[in-house]
Design a protein around this motif. Sequence first.
Motif, PDB file in Angstrom:
ATOM      1  N   PRO A  58       0.833  -1.204   0.000  1.00 57.66           N
ATOM      2  CA  PRO A  58       0.000   0.000   0.000  1.00 57.66           C
ATOM      3  C   PRO A  58       0.868   1.254   0.000  1.00 57.66           C
ATOM      4  CG  PRO A  58      -0.746  -1.555   1.673  1.00 57.66           C
ATOM      5  CD  PRO A  58       0.582  -2.043   1.193  1.00 57.66           C
ATOM      6  N   ARG A  59       0.512   2.217  -0.857  1.00 57.39           N
ATOM      7  CA  ARG A  59       1.321   3.441  -0.985  1.00 57.39           C
ATOM      8  C   ARG A  59       0.591   4.677  -0.469  1.00 57.39           C
ATOM      9  NH1 ARG A  59       6.430   1.389  -2.189  1.00 57.39           N
ATOM     10  NH2 ARG A  59       6.011  -0.602  -3.204  1.00 57.39           N
ATOM     11  N   PHE A  60      -0.712   4.777  -0.778  1.00 58.93           N
ATOM     12  CA  PHE A  60      -1.525   5.899  -0.304  1.00 58.93           C
ATOM     13  C   PHE A  60      -2.977   5.495  -0.491  1.00 58.93           C
ATOM     14  CE2 PHE A  60      -0.764   6.598  -4.778  1.00 58.93           C
ATOM     15  CZ  PHE A  60      -1.892   7.189  -5.291  1.00 58.93           C
ATOM     16  N   VAL A  61      -3.913   6.369  -0.126  1.00 61.52           N
ATOM     17  CA  VAL A  61      -5.332   6.025  -0.256  1.00 61.52           C
ATOM     18  C   VAL A  61      -6.055   7.095  -1.059  1.00 61.52           C
ATOM     19  CG1 VAL A  61      -5.348   4.734   1.916  1.00 61.52           C
ATOM     20  CG2 VAL A  61      -6.049   7.135   1.906  1.00 61.52           C
ATOM     21  N   THR A  62      -7.124   6.669  -1.724  1.00 65.60           N
ATOM     22  CA  THR A  62      -7.922   7.568  -2.554  1.00 65.60           C
ATOM     23  C   THR A  62      -9.395   7.279  -2.331  1.00 65.60           C
ATOM     24  OG1 THR A  62      -6.212   7.706  -4.275  1.00 65.60           O
ATOM     25  CG2 THR A  62      -8.465   8.252  -4.925  1.00 65.60           C
ATOM     26  N   LEU A  63     -10.188   8.334  -2.175  1.00 65.32           N
ATOM     27  CA  LEU A  63     -11.641   8.210  -2.214  1.00 65.32           C
ATOM     28  C   LEU A  63     -12.059   8.576  -3.629  1.00 65.32           C
ATOM     29  CD1 LEU A  63     -14.132   7.575  -0.451  1.00 65.32           C
ATOM     30  CD2 LEU A  63     -14.389  10.045  -0.120  1.00 65.32           C
ATOM     31  N   TYR A  64     -12.645   7.604  -4.342  1.00 65.61           N
ATOM     32  CA  TYR A  64     -12.839   7.740  -5.787  1.00 65.61           C
ATOM     33  C   TYR A  64     -14.315   7.736  -6.146  1.00 65.61           C
ATOM     34  CZ  TYR A  64     -11.805   7.085 -10.755  1.00 65.61           C
ATOM     35  OH  TYR A  64     -11.703   7.249 -12.113  1.00 65.61           O
ATOM     36  N   ASP A  65     -14.677   8.592  -7.093  1.00 65.73           N
ATOM     37  CA  ASP A  65     -16.051   8.644  -7.594  1.00 65.73           C
ATOM     38  C   ASP A  65     -16.094   7.955  -8.958  1.00 65.73           C
ATOM     39  OD1 ASP A  65     -18.555   9.290  -8.655  1.00 65.73           O
ATOM     40  OD2 ASP A  65     -18.606  11.230  -7.624  1.00 65.73           O
ATOM     41  N   PRO A  66     -16.599   6.715  -9.026  1.00 66.11           N
ATOM     42  CA  PRO A  66     -16.594   5.988 -10.301  1.00 66.11           C
ATOM     43  C   PRO A  66     -17.576   6.550 -11.321  1.00 66.11           C
ATOM     44  CG  PRO A  66     -17.753   4.718  -8.629  1.00 66.11           C
ATOM     45  CD  PRO A  66     -17.172   5.914  -7.930  1.00 66.11           C
ATOM     46  N   LEU A  97     -11.628  -1.687  -9.385  1.00 58.98           N
ATOM     47  CA  LEU A  97     -12.871  -0.931  -9.544  1.00 58.98           C
ATOM     48  C   LEU A  97     -13.862  -1.679 -10.425  1.00 58.98           C
ATOM     49  CD1 LEU A  97     -11.569   2.726  -9.932  1.00 58.98           C
ATOM     50  CD2 LEU A  97     -13.010   1.855  -8.096  1.00 58.98           C
ATOM     51  N   ALA A  98     -13.353  -2.586 -11.252  1.00 53.83           N
ATOM     52  CA  ALA A  98     -14.225  -3.323 -12.170  1.00 53.83           C
ATOM     53  C   ALA A  98     -14.489  -4.745 -11.702  1.00 53.83           C
ATOM     54  CB  ALA A  98     -13.606  -3.341 -13.568  1.00 53.83           C
ATOM     55  N   GLU A  99     -13.518  -5.348 -11.023  1.00 55.17           N
ATOM     56  CA  GLU A  99     -13.698  -6.724 -10.583  1.00 55.17           C
ATOM     57  C   GLU A  99     -12.810  -6.996  -9.377  1.00 55.17           C
ATOM     58  OE1 GLU A  99     -12.687  -8.965 -14.023  1.00 55.17           O
ATOM     59  OE2 GLU A  99     -10.555  -8.469 -13.927  1.00 55.17           O
ATOM     60  N   ILE A 100     -13.365  -7.687  -8.395  1.00 47.82           N
ATOM     61  CA  ILE A 100     -12.607  -7.996  -7.187  1.00 47.82           C
ATOM     62  C   ILE A 100     -11.917  -9.335  -7.388  1.00 47.82           C
ATOM     63  CG2 ILE A 100     -12.730  -8.430  -4.704  1.00 47.82           C
ATOM     64  CD1 ILE A 100     -15.086  -6.556  -4.566  1.00 47.82           C
ATOM     65  N   PRO A 110      -2.788  -1.639 -20.766  1.00 48.76           N
ATOM     66  CA  PRO A 110      -2.278  -2.509 -21.832  1.00 48.76           C
ATOM     67  C   PRO A 110      -2.172  -1.735 -23.139  1.00 48.76           C
ATOM     68  CG  PRO A 110      -4.593  -2.962 -21.418  1.00 48.76           C
ATOM     69  CD  PRO A 110      -4.166  -1.964 -20.368  1.00 48.76           C
ATOM     70  N   THR A 111      -1.320  -2.210 -24.019  1.00 48.84           N
ATOM     71  CA  THR A 111      -1.160  -1.532 -25.310  1.00 48.84           C
ATOM     72  C   THR A 111      -2.332  -1.830 -26.242  1.00 48.84           C
ATOM     73  OG1 THR A 111       0.186  -3.411 -26.029  1.00 48.84           O
ATOM     74  CG2 THR A 111       1.352  -1.467 -25.212  1.00 48.84           C
ATOM     75  N   GLY A 112      -2.994  -2.942 -26.020  1.00 52.71           N
ATOM     76  CA  GLY A 112      -4.113  -3.302 -26.886  1.00 52.71           C
ATOM     77  C   GLY A 112      -5.455  -2.860 -26.319  1.00 52.71           C
ATOM     78  N   TYR A 113      -6.443  -3.699 -26.499  1.00 58.12           N
ATOM     79  CA  TYR A 113      -7.826  -3.394 -26.114  1.00 58.12           C
ATOM     80  C   TYR A 113      -8.019  -3.507 -24.605  1.00 58.12           C
ATOM     81  CZ  TYR A 113     -12.881  -4.066 -25.708  1.00 58.12           C
ATOM     82  OH  TYR A 113     -14.193  -3.973 -25.342  1.00 58.12           O
ATOM     83  N   LEU A 114      -8.669  -2.501 -24.033  1.00 56.70           N
ATOM     84  CA  LEU A 114      -9.031  -2.535 -22.619  1.00 56.70           C
ATOM     85  C   LEU A 114     -10.532  -2.764 -22.525  1.00 56.70           C
ATOM     86  CD1 LEU A 114      -7.886  -2.139 -19.723  1.00 56.70           C
ATOM     87  CD2 LEU A 114      -8.603   0.239 -19.891  1.00 56.70           C
ATOM     88  N   HIS A 115     -10.911  -3.773 -21.781  1.00 58.97           N
ATOM     89  CA  HIS A 115     -12.313  -4.164 -21.749  1.00 58.97           C
ATOM     90  C   HIS A 115     -13.211  -3.016 -21.294  1.00 58.97           C
ATOM     91  CE1 HIS A 115     -15.981  -6.399 -20.820  1.00 58.97           C
ATOM     92  NE2 HIS A 115     -15.492  -7.362 -21.566  1.00 58.97           N
ATOM     93  N   MET A 116     -14.405  -2.948 -21.850  1.00 50.55           N
ATOM     94  CA  MET A 116     -15.343  -1.861 -21.595  1.00 50.55           C
ATOM     95  C   MET A 116     -15.666  -1.712 -20.116  1.00 50.55           C
ATOM     96  SD  MET A 116     -16.946   0.492 -23.205  1.00 50.55           S
ATOM     97  CE  MET A 116     -18.135   1.734 -22.705  1.00 50.55           C
ATOM     98  N   LYS A 117     -15.649  -2.816 -19.365  1.00 52.64           N
ATOM     99  CA  LYS A 117     -16.053  -2.708 -17.954  1.00 52.64           C
ATOM    100  C   LYS A 117     -15.099  -1.811 -17.176  1.00 52.64           C
ATOM    101  CE  LYS A 117     -13.769  -7.061 -16.686  1.00 52.64           C
ATOM    102  NZ  LYS A 117     -13.974  -8.442 -16.238  1.00 52.64           N
ATOM    103  N   PHE A 118     -13.845  -1.703 -17.633  1.00 49.17           N
ATOM    104  CA  PHE A 118     -12.918  -0.797 -16.954  1.00 49.17           C
ATOM    105  C   PHE A 118     -13.254   0.649 -17.264  1.00 49.17           C
ATOM    106  CE2 PHE A 118     -10.395  -4.758 -17.251  1.00 49.17           C
ATOM    107  CZ  PHE A 118     -10.166  -4.945 -15.904  1.00 49.17           C
ATOM    108  N   GLU A 119     -13.680   0.916 -18.508  1.00 47.77           N
ATOM    109  CA  GLU A 119     -14.066   2.276 -18.872  1.00 47.77           C
ATOM    110  C   GLU A 119     -15.309   2.721 -18.114  1.00 47.77           C
ATOM    111  OE1 GLU A 119     -14.116   3.643 -22.802  1.00 47.77           O
ATOM    112  OE2 GLU A 119     -12.491   2.366 -23.517  1.00 47.77           O
TER     113      GLU A 119
END
Length: 298
Positions: A58-66, A97-100, A110-119
Amino acid sequence: MRGCRNVPRQANYLSLATVVQDFNHVERCKDSLYMGTPPRGIIDNRLKKICQRYADKPRFVTLYDPHKRIPVYSAYTFKKTEGDSRVDYPWMYEPQLAEIDGNGNMMPFPTGYLHMKFEDSQAVLDDYSDVVLYERGHLNPDQHQSTPHDRAATYTLTNVVPEIREFNIGPWREYEERIRVRLNNFCRGTAYIVTGVTTRGNTIRRNNQDRVAIPEDVWSAYCCTEYDRNSPHDVRILFPSHAALAKNSKEGNSVHEMTVQELEMFLKNHMDVDQNLQIFYDNCVSPSPLPLYLQHTI
């Protein structure tokens, strides 16, 4: 009763993930927070608590609004540095954020395709690629970190907001440097910093969709209870805590330093928070240097 038996297993499983129910669920994650306590009073029904892990630590913490795809704040401990020039690190995203699953580390895009669920759950590089007005502005800046791993960890888009270029490379960078020098020279213990944003509804759009919220204001506060009490008076009054606020704009973007309480009053009117908002536990009250049995004599 079968459901009850599953609860401990679920809690234990979540403790391995980067996105956590509580910052205290991940070992050493709360070390980024003064007294292990996150800012209170932020209404976070849909916000995600990220324990930002890089290279299995662990490096730091973030409260994130998806939904807005930006952090509300990042909280970190300041590491003394020489303020040397930035090193190029790969930009990363937060798989959790997309899958536990997995080991909870942030990952390079990644250099290629990033799955839509991450977007769906966070900003991606394409959101910033054709935007000329904005820079990717770190909330936890790499020049406030010292080791290569701690610096690399700041290059996750979950630690980034769109900042107007003139503001990012001008007043805000100057403020980050001013705080770096101040804490380097006068903080004797650990300095805890929380840096966040307010929003008003403006967004970066891509493919005719609202993608990334654009901050209206950027704010920051630090807490260092062990400081040089022999420092000049104009420095001493900036401890144990102080804060700053600025407009994320091309003009009128100077950084105003203020007390943490003054910043909290502003945020109560400009963020989704309740009246109990408190950035630092017990207002970062500096512990008395006197032993307990002598405190009543002063």
